[in-house]
Design an enzyme around this catalytic site. Sequence first.
Site, mmCIF file in Angstrom:
data_model
loop_
_atom_site.group_PDB
_atom_site.id
_atom_site.type_symbol
_atom_site.label_atom_id
_atom_site.label_comp_id
_atom_site.label_asym_id
_atom_site.label_seq_id
_atom_site.Cartn_x
_atom_site.Cartn_y
_atom_site.Cartn_z
ATOM 1 N N ARG A 88 1.766 -16.849 9.890
ATOM 2 C CA ARG A 88 0.376 -17.144 9.549
ATOM 3 C C ARG A 88 0.208 -18.638 9.842
ATOM 4 O O ARG A 88 1.094 -19.428 9.518
ATOM 5 C CB ARG A 88 0.128 -16.906 8.052
ATOM 6 C CG ARG A 88 0.536 -15.503 7.617
ATOM 7 C CD ARG A 88 -0.647 -14.558 7.606
ATOM 8 N NE ARG A 88 -0.228 -13.198 7.265
ATOM 9 C CZ ARG A 88 -0.710 -12.111 7.858
ATOM 10 N NH1 ARG A 88 -1.588 -12.220 8.817
ATOM 11 N NH2 ARG A 88 -0.324 -10.912 7.485
ATOM 12 N N ASP A 166 -2.257 -0.605 10.781
ATOM 13 C CA ASP A 166 -3.378 0.044 10.078
ATOM 14 C C ASP A 166 -4.298 0.848 10.988
ATOM 15 O O ASP A 166 -5.125 1.601 10.507
ATOM 16 C CB ASP A 166 -4.252 -1.007 9.371
ATOM 17 C CG ASP A 166 -3.510 -1.703 8.247
ATOM 18 O OD1 ASP A 166 -2.475 -1.162 7.817
ATOM 19 O OD2 ASP A 166 -3.959 -2.772 7.803
ATOM 20 N N ARG A 201 7.156 18.829 -9.300
ATOM 21 C CA ARG A 201 6.512 17.560 -9.650
ATOM 22 C C ARG A 201 5.243 17.311 -8.840
ATOM 23 O O ARG A 201 5.017 17.918 -7.803
ATOM 24 C CB ARG A 201 7.476 16.394 -9.374
ATOM 25 C CG ARG A 201 8.530 16.290 -10.427
ATOM 26 C CD ARG A 201 9.290 14.986 -10.341
ATOM 27 N NE ARG A 201 10.216 14.903 -11.485
ATOM 28 C CZ ARG A 201 11.494 14.544 -11.386
ATOM 29 N NH1 ARG A 201 11.992 14.224 -10.221
ATOM 30 N NH2 ARG A 201 12.241 14.495 -12.456
#
Length: 782
Positions: A88, A166, A201
């Site tokens: 960054r 993403d 579960r």
Amino acid sequence: MTHEEHHAAKTLGIGKAIAVLTSGGDAQGMNAAVRAVVRVGIFTGARVFFVHEGYQGLVDGGDHIREATWESVSMMLQLGGTVIGSARCKDFREREGRLRAAHNLVKRGITNLCVIGGDGSLTGADTFRSEWSDLLSDLQKAGKITAEEATKSSYLNIVGLVGSIDNDFCGTDMTIGTDSALHRIIEIVDAITTTAQSHQRTFVLEVMGRHCGYLALVTSLSCGADWVFIPECPPDDDWEEHLCRRLSETRTRGSRLNIIIVAEGAIDKNGKPITSEDIKELVVKRLGYDTRVTVLGHVQRGGTPSAFDRILGSRMGVEAVMALLEGTPDTPACVVSLSGNQAVRLPLMECVQVTKDVTKAMNDRKFDEAMKLRGRSFMNNWEVYKLLAHIRPPVSKTSASMHTVAVMNVGAPAAGMNAAVRSTVRIGLIQGNRVLVVHDGFEGLAKGQIEEAGWSYVGGWTGQGGSKLGTKRTLPKKSFEQISANITKFNIQGLIIIGGFEAYTGGLELMEGRKQFDELCIPFVVIPATVSNNVPGSDFSVGADTALNTICTTCDRIKQSAAGTKRRVFIIETMGGYCGYLATMAGLAAGADAAYIFEEPFTIRDLQANVEHLVQKMKTTVKRGLVLRNEKCNENYTTDFIFNLYSEEGKGIFDSRKNVLGHMQQGGSPTPFDRNFATKMGAKAMNWMSGKIKESYRNGRIFANTPDSGCVLGMRKRALVFQPVTELKDQTDFDHRIPKEQWWLKLRPILKILAKYEIDLDTTEHAHLEHISRKRSGETSI
């Protein structure tokens, strides 16, 4: 293409310099892109520089900007993350920092910048470009650069490649790293599924995606989750009720586990975050189920890149170099991306703008708008998910609109077949149809191995490899009488055939048989599923991606072994029949020196040239070779022949080893791509089928006799399309069981350039600059 044009690609970069940097969050496949930029840059005659540590390295200069060589990018294809580092960088956000960066570039004569990163990194690059001439005049005034240097570097070209797990960048179907992140998630979901079933579960899994729900959405489609929470589409106000009802319904149907996927940025209609802990508390409090939370975190960024990401990175890297070297002061900064399976160039700032519009729409609670801006493929995923997860299957079995559709597998097993069967069966039930499953292909259809499938019949099938229904290569022609009798007996009104080349030829036989047997006049559709990817009418087939990853993993291991022993060349035989898809794509993904295939005939002179090439390679620091051979590429130049030739010719320089991969290529758990592709193909096929049956209703029975009532559903460039099997006949080479034209053949030159062959790069197939709005209104993409 003229000879001059050929020559042009090799000299396009002479006198030019390119710098490549990776910035922002790392993503698997960035290394493949860096490798391609370096090698193709060098191939065109340009000098290529690495910028270490992202923009920080650009600002700091010095040792951070180093010239790259051919060998310096060797063995990085299979590494995750980014080898040249990413950081960054605050300094680059200030003009002072950008001034220093410009100074560092001008001093080295670099006027082409390739940035691999997310939207923030790409926006920074565009700012840099727009200020370029001002920065130069400031540097000149300060006496840091000469007038001559300023003239030489008068404009800066910028090309971006989107590297982000993403998949949040608008204008690109897939960003580099997304597919690998899905691989990591699915490996974990599969592991959790087994333990959840042991204990009955409920598992809540949190995946990455602050502002984009792509990973969560595709994961839930790929694992058949009960519910998914994504930022783009918050649940209705009474979602707690709905969720609990859904979970208990799944349990009463006999399922032993529940899976809920949450994107880290999930919110409700009022913008309040929905966390995985909130969901756990809700389920424990209201239902008392044993509930566990797993937050996946940085695992998703890690690990080796998938075959898809390596090929994507490599293709984008090649396209980026071409875009840079063809750039003029007037071409806008562009992003190189993938649409369907085509490389496209899009104006960088248009994409950034749309990406920002999505965030704005979400902040303004205009969620429908946000969904639309995400693009067609995202919307399609969402629609299929909603159908499979949220609609209750009808209870009554006697409605007049009920049709009977049969589903079967034909040909050799391929990973993803079960996922296709599952979505076909469930969408069929949701539409109120009666769905039958046929065991063992056309043979089972003739013998009456047919049973009715309910909702839970296909439970948990998405992640299972092979073919649960059983599959055979038998064709229908010789048992038309028995098949017709069973179509009548079971009242079958439509047939969905999931399989390989035999599924397609079987379809053609059914069309032929309609002349004699009225019973065969029912609509049918073929969903291509074969590791060979040789079904006409489709660019991809279910199962090929899984096989490709299997080959890739094996090649990685073999390369590692060779790197240790030095001076070793491996000859690896892949499947595919006469189709060279697996050998070519695996060659690209694993960094092979050559891939021998049937579609590109080769002679003894080519084999000699390859041996000579490897002899030269052994003189460098890269002392190993990898050669792939498709099983039927040449009946005389067998794997043994090539192995013997290499062994003899390489005496004293390198030794050779051979490996036949065999049936492991048909097995294994399907990759996320194959699960998702199969699920969407199944849903689309069943929707088409219901429409076709209604259309074919004549005097109280189904009668379908038109060419368009027997189709192959295939992915073509950017869309899923239905094509009559009879129309595909002319496009097929039946002797060799392959389509006459295959899109991936134009990727072969890339394979050779990346392996350092002095060949001609065909630059005629250019990706022209498109505009993002035009892409949106296109056909239905997958």
